[in-house]
Scaffold this motif. Structure first.
Motif, PDB file in Angstrom:
ATOM      1  N   ARG A  57       0.823  -1.218   0.000  1.00 48.45           N
ATOM      2  CA  ARG A  57       0.000   0.000   0.000  1.00 48.45           C
ATOM      3  C   ARG A  57       0.854   1.265   0.000  1.00 48.45           C
ATOM      4  O   ARG A  57       0.368   2.347  -0.332  1.00 48.45           O
ATOM      5  N   THR A  58       2.133   1.132   0.399  1.00 45.49           N
ATOM      6  CA  THR A  58       2.996   2.315   0.447  1.00 45.49           C
ATOM      7  C   THR A  58       3.598   2.639  -0.914  1.00 45.49           C
ATOM      8  O   THR A  58       4.231   3.679  -1.077  1.00 45.49           O
ATOM      9  N   ILE A  59       3.421   1.761  -1.889  1.00 45.24           N
ATOM     10  CA  ILE A  59       3.941   2.010  -3.242  1.00 45.24           C
ATOM     11  C   ILE A  59       2.762   2.377  -4.132  1.00 45.24           C
ATOM     12  O   ILE A  59       1.982   1.517  -4.539  1.00 45.24           O
ATOM     13  N   ARG A  60       2.628   3.662  -4.418  1.00 45.16           N
ATOM     14  CA  ARG A  60       1.497   4.140  -5.227  1.00 45.16           C
ATOM     15  C   ARG A  60       1.998   4.878  -6.455  1.00 45.16           C
ATOM     16  O   ARG A  60       2.756   5.835  -6.335  1.00 45.16           O
ATOM     17  N   LYS A  61       1.579   4.430  -7.625  1.00 42.24           N
ATOM     18  CA  LYS A  61       1.952   5.105  -8.877  1.00 42.24           C
ATOM     19  C   LYS A  61       0.791   5.923  -9.433  1.00 42.24           C
ATOM     20  O   LYS A  61       0.951   6.674 -10.385  1.00 42.24           O
ATOM     21  N   ILE A  62      -0.410   5.721  -8.862  1.00 44.59           N
ATOM     22  CA  ILE A  62      -1.594   6.494  -9.278  1.00 44.59           C
ATOM     23  C   ILE A  62      -2.107   7.227  -8.042  1.00 44.59           C
ATOM     24  O   ILE A  62      -2.408   6.598  -7.025  1.00 44.59           O
ATOM     25  N   VAL A  63      -2.189   8.564  -8.123  1.00 43.28           N
ATOM     26  CA  VAL A  63      -2.571   9.361  -6.951  1.00 43.28           C
ATOM     27  C   VAL A  63      -3.612  10.409  -7.325  1.00 43.28           C
ATOM     28  O   VAL A  63      -3.675  10.854  -8.472  1.00 43.28           O
ATOM     29  N   ASN A  68     -11.173  16.342  -8.843  1.00 39.69           N
ATOM     30  CA  ASN A  68     -11.452  16.152 -10.263  1.00 39.69           C
ATOM     31  C   ASN A  68     -10.254  15.671 -11.064  1.00 39.69           C
ATOM     32  O   ASN A  68     -10.346  15.503 -12.275  1.00 39.69           O
ATOM     33  N   ALA A  69      -9.104  15.457 -10.426  1.00 43.60           N
ATOM     34  CA  ALA A  69      -7.881  15.154 -11.185  1.00 43.60           C
ATOM     35  C   ALA A  69      -7.103  14.000 -10.549  1.00 43.60           C
ATOM     36  O   ALA A  69      -6.907  13.965  -9.337  1.00 43.60           O
ATOM     37  N   VAL A  70      -6.669  13.076 -11.407  1.00 48.04           N
ATOM     38  CA  VAL A  70      -5.881  11.922 -10.964  1.00 48.04           C
ATOM     39  C   VAL A  70      -4.609  11.872 -11.811  1.00 48.04           C
ATOM     40  O   VAL A  70      -4.636  12.168 -13.001  1.00 48.04           O
ATOM     41  N   LEU A  71      -3.505  11.493 -11.175  1.00 47.08           N
ATOM     42  CA  LEU A  71      -2.214  11.514 -11.865  1.00 47.08           C
ATOM     43  C   LEU A  71      -1.515  10.165 -11.757  1.00 47.08           C
ATOM     44  O   LEU A  71      -1.549   9.525 -10.703  1.00 47.08           O
ATOM     45  N   LEU A 129      10.862  12.705 -14.010  1.00 50.44           N
ATOM     46  CA  LEU A 129       9.617  11.954 -14.207  1.00 50.44           C
ATOM     47  C   LEU A 129       8.743  12.593 -15.285  1.00 50.44           C
ATOM     48  O   LEU A 129       8.839  13.789 -15.552  1.00 50.44           O
ATOM     49  N   ALA A 130       7.903  11.761 -15.876  1.00 49.23           N
ATOM     50  CA  ALA A 130       6.833  12.215 -16.782  1.00 49.23           C
ATOM     51  C   ALA A 130       5.515  11.870 -16.115  1.00 49.23           C
ATOM     52  O   ALA A 130       5.447  10.932 -15.313  1.00 49.23           O
ATOM     53  N   THR A 131       4.466  12.625 -16.430  1.00 52.55           N
ATOM     54  CA  THR A 131       3.174  12.377 -15.787  1.00 52.55           C
ATOM     55  C   THR A 131       2.055  12.240 -16.818  1.00 52.55           C
ATOM     56  O   THR A 131       2.140  12.787 -17.911  1.00 52.55           O
ATOM     57  N   LEU A 132       1.025  11.494 -16.426  1.00 51.69           N
ATOM     58  CA  LEU A 132      -0.251  11.461 -17.153  1.00 51.69           C
ATOM     59  C   LEU A 132      -1.309  12.003 -16.196  1.00 51.69           C
ATOM     60  O   LEU A 132      -1.499  11.446 -15.104  1.00 51.69           O
ATOM     61  N   MET A 133      -1.958  13.092 -16.568  1.00 45.80           N
ATOM     62  CA  MET A 133      -2.981  13.723 -15.720  1.00 45.80           C
ATOM     63  C   MET A 133      -4.344  13.535 -16.375  1.00 45.80           C
ATOM     64  O   MET A 133      -4.503  13.858 -17.555  1.00 45.80           O
ATOM     65  N   VAL A 134      -5.304  12.991 -15.639  1.00 49.14           N
ATOM     66  CA  VAL A 134      -6.628  12.731 -16.220  1.00 49.14           C
ATOM     67  C   VAL A 134      -7.725  13.304 -15.332  1.00 49.14           C
ATOM     68  O   VAL A 134      -7.518  13.572 -14.147  1.00 49.14           O
ATOM     69  N   GLY A 135      -8.894  13.480 -15.932  1.00 41.92           N
ATOM     70  CA  GLY A 135     -10.053  13.985 -15.208  1.00 41.92           C
ATOM     71  C   GLY A 135     -11.110  14.437 -16.195  1.00 41.92           C
ATOM     72  O   GLY A 135     -11.129  13.980 -17.355  1.00 41.92           O
ATOM     73  N   PHE A 136     -11.984  15.348 -15.734  1.00 42.79           N
ATOM     74  CA  PHE A 136     -13.063  15.843 -16.597  1.00 42.79           C
ATOM     75  C   PHE A 136     -13.027  17.373 -16.629  1.00 42.79           C
ATOM     76  O   PHE A 136     -12.984  18.013 -15.578  1.00 42.79           O
ATOM     77  N   ASP A 137     -13.026  17.942 -17.835  1.00 38.92           N
ATOM     78  CA  ASP A 137     -13.142  19.389 -18.031  1.00 38.92           C
ATOM     79  C   ASP A 137     -14.423  19.671 -18.803  1.00 38.92           C
ATOM     80  O   ASP A 137     -14.615  19.102 -19.893  1.00 38.92           O
ATOM     81  N   GLN A 145      -0.355  14.893 -20.851  1.00 37.02           N
ATOM     82  CA  GLN A 145       0.969  14.356 -20.525  1.00 37.02           C
ATOM     83  C   GLN A 145       1.942  15.508 -20.307  1.00 37.02           C
ATOM     84  O   GLN A 145       1.872  16.527 -20.997  1.00 37.02           O
ATOM     85  N   THR A 146       2.829  15.375 -19.316  1.00 42.24           N
ATOM     86  CA  THR A 146       3.939  16.325 -19.166  1.00 42.24           C
ATOM     87  C   THR A 146       5.246  15.537 -19.145  1.00 42.24           C
ATOM     88  O   THR A 146       5.247  14.344 -18.823  1.00 42.24           O
TER      89      THR A 146
END
Length: 245
Positions: A57-63, A68-71, A129-137, A145-146
């Motif tokens: 549980r201490t290893i999280r790649k999705i936060v 409204n936003a998940v990364l 790091l690179a990120t994927l940011m998702v949600g609803f606009d 993506q960054t």
């Protein structure tokens, strides 16, 4: 002269080597896949094998960043923790100032701006790091993506991290369809990850983000059921091919 010693010095052919090395750190990270559907966005990440006595549980790649936003991220986990905390703070500050939730695009722009700042000043290094940011606009699912250079872009489906990101992106280009259902998005994410993950559902984390801020991490047994379905279809396809011969 060693052009990779100082972050702010360009090489004669226009490269910033420290930024390129940061992108190499992303490639050494675990794979993350994001797919935008008709009414949802699905994130799936490869979970590297953990030590027997470690609490998973201490290893999280999705936060979660905001309601409204998940990364999801690929690269250095320690760098990710710092960047995630900065972004959460910005989201709260935006709510306090504007009395409204920040858009996913605003948060993606903030992350990109922060990453870019760390490529232009001396005495710091880029975020690895690179990120994927998702949600609803405006009621529509979005995927951004960054990367360590500080660019941000909007995608229908994208892969970051791992040595096979390019081939997985080509796989998604072939299989992606507009306005896919939730089950189709989940299936395609898992199919893509199965190209790089050996031990099936045990080493995957899949998250479905729905309208209204619902973030649902799929149970391992549900992921395993989809994996078995995909593997059964693959076996059938092989048998049919060998039968035709």
């Amino acid at each position: 002269m060693s052009y990779d010693r100082a972050i702010t010095v360009f090489s004669p052919d226009g490269h910033l080597f420290q930024v390129e090395y940061a992108m190499e750190a992303v490639k050494r990270g675990s794979t993350a896949v994001g797919i935008r559907g008709g009414d949802c966005v699905v994130l799936a990440v490869e979970r590297r094998a953990i030590a027997k006595l470690q609490d998973p549980r201490t290893i999280r790649k999705i936060v979660s960043i905001d309601d409204n936003a998940v990364l999801a991220f690929a690269g250095l986990t320690a760098d990710a923790r710092v960047l995630i905390n900065k972004t959460r703070l910005e989201a709260q500050s935006y709510r306090l100032t504007c009395e409204d939730a920040p858009s996913v695009e605003y948060l993606a722009r903030f992350i990109a701006r922060t990453q870019q700042k760390y490529t232009q000043r001396g005495g710091v290094r880029p975020f690895g790091l690179a990120t994927l940011m998702v949600g609803f606009d405006s009621g529509k699912p979005v995927l951004y993506q960054t990367d360590p250079a500080g660019t941000h872009s909007r995608w229908k489906a994208q892969v970051i991290g791992g040595r096979n990101a390019k081939s997985l992106r080509e796989f998604l280009e072939k299989k992606y369809e507009e306005d896919m259902s939730e089950s189709q998005c989940v299936r395609l994410c898992i199919q893509a990850l199965l190209e790089v993950v050996d031990s099936g559902a045990k080493n995957m984390e899949v998250c479905v983000v729905r309208m209204g801020g619902g973030k649902d991490i799929m149970k391992e047994e549900d992921v395993e059921a989809v994996v078995k379905e995909i593997e059964a279809e693959s076996e059938e396809g092989k048998r049919a091919t060998s039968g035709d011969e």
